[in-house]
Design a protein around this motif. Structure first.
Motif, PDB file in Angstrom:
ATOM      1  N   VAL A  11      71.504  -8.320  21.368  1.00  0.00           N
ATOM      2  CA  VAL A  11      71.155  -9.261  20.294  1.00  0.00           C
ATOM      3  C   VAL A  11      69.679  -9.103  19.926  1.00  0.00           C
ATOM      4  O   VAL A  11      69.326  -9.027  18.734  1.00  0.00           O
ATOM      5  N   LYS A  14      69.166  -5.839  18.036  1.00  0.00           N
ATOM      6  CA  LYS A  14      69.745  -5.925  16.683  1.00  0.00           C
ATOM      7  C   LYS A  14      68.783  -6.600  15.716  1.00  0.00           C
ATOM      8  O   LYS A  14      68.664  -6.200  14.559  1.00  0.00           O
ATOM      9  N   HIS A  15      68.082  -7.622  16.192  1.00  0.00           N
ATOM     10  CA  HIS A  15      67.178  -8.396  15.334  1.00  0.00           C
ATOM     11  C   HIS A  15      65.710  -7.982  15.494  1.00  0.00           C
ATOM     12  O   HIS A  15      64.830  -8.635  14.927  1.00  0.00           O
ATOM     13  N   GLU A  16      65.481  -6.932  16.280  1.00  0.00           N
ATOM     14  CA  GLU A  16      64.124  -6.426  16.522  1.00  0.00           C
ATOM     15  C   GLU A  16      63.182  -7.534  17.006  1.00  0.00           C
ATOM     16  O   GLU A  16      62.102  -7.739  16.476  1.00  0.00           O
ATOM     17  N   VAL A  17      63.640  -8.236  18.032  1.00  0.00           N
ATOM     18  CA  VAL A  17      62.891  -9.341  18.632  1.00  0.00           C
ATOM     19  C   VAL A  17      62.599  -8.994  20.087  1.00  0.00           C
ATOM     20  O   VAL A  17      63.457  -8.460  20.792  1.00  0.00           O
ATOM     21  N   GLU A 161      71.090 -15.847  19.331  1.00  0.00           N
ATOM     22  CA  GLU A 161      71.253 -15.134  18.054  1.00  0.00           C
ATOM     23  C   GLU A 161      71.174 -16.109  16.879  1.00  0.00           C
ATOM     24  O   GLU A 161      70.525 -15.828  15.875  1.00  0.00           O
ATOM     25  N   ILE A 164      67.518 -16.998  16.381  1.00  0.00           N
ATOM     26  CA  ILE A 164      66.770 -15.886  15.802  1.00  0.00           C
ATOM     27  C   ILE A 164      67.022 -15.813  14.297  1.00  0.00           C
ATOM     28  O   ILE A 164      66.085 -15.712  13.494  1.00  0.00           O
ATOM     29  N   VAL A 165      68.279 -15.866  13.907  1.00  0.00           N
ATOM     30  CA  VAL A 165      68.622 -15.790  12.486  1.00  0.00           C
ATOM     31  C   VAL A 165      67.998 -16.961  11.734  1.00  0.00           C
ATOM     32  O   VAL A 165      67.443 -16.814  10.645  1.00  0.00           O
ATOM     33  N   LYS A 168      63.734 -16.488  12.216  1.00  0.00           N
ATOM     34  CA  LYS A 168      63.000 -15.230  12.049  1.00  0.00           C
ATOM     35  C   LYS A 168      62.406 -15.135  10.648  1.00  0.00           C
ATOM     36  O   LYS A 168      63.017 -15.401   9.665  1.00  0.00           O
TER      37      LYS A 168
END
Length: 168
Positions: A11, A14-17, A161, A164-165, A168
């Motif tokens: 996860v 995928k979100h570059e975190v 996730e 984050i969405v 972000k």
């Protein structure tokens, strides 16, 4: 905590975190490949003691042992890592803070707490965290348990996730 830590790594990638993982030394010893995967992904790794005891009642010798044993497990497994420490349960006495500072480490706490060990769904965890989020804050979530491996953290991974969405 297999498979949840590995899923959380997916996860985050995928979100570059990037995240900070405060690791319990005995679990690092038990599953070194997971700790190495976290390090390889470029996340920060910190000390969370060797067995996750309540340090409020720990003797100075027990405190030193917990810190040093975790440090050794981390160094042996992932090599160089941060100088960050998070006390189990967030409990800290002046003696604990002094012992950590003498080692040149920084004690890290949180500004938003998911209480994800109590909440059964990703939605409930998100609802708990969302009102606490401020720019620059630290969100505390758990990818494992403190007593044993194998704790189901699927809701936490899903909540991470969603958060984050959302932010972000």
């Amino acid at each position: 905590n297999d498979p949840h830590t590995l899923r959380l790594l997916e996860v985050l990638a995928k979100h570059e975190v990037k995240a900070t993982f405060f690791m319990i030394g005995c679990f690092v010893r038990e599953r070194p490949e997971i700790a190495r995967a976290v390090a390889h992904a470029g996340h920060v790794i910190g000390n969370h003691t060797f067995t996750h005891p309540n340090l409020f009642f720990a003797s100075p010798a027990r405190l030193a042992s917990e810190l040093e044993d975790c440090e050794k497990a981390l160094a042996d497994t992932v090599g160089e890592h941060s100088q960050l420490f998070r006390p189990p349960f967030g409990l800290r006495r002046p003696g604990t803070l002094r012992a950590v500072a003498r080692r040149g480490w920084t004690t890290v706490m949180w500004s938003a707490h998911g209480r994800d060990w109590k909440l059964p769904t990703a939605e409930a965890i998100e609802r708990r965290v969302a009102p606490q989020v401020r720019g620059g804050g630290v969100i505390l979530l758990h990818d494992g348990g403190h007593r044993h491996m194998g704790v189901d953290r699927a809701p936490t991974v899903a909540a991470a996730e969603r958060l984050i969405v959302r932010y972000k």
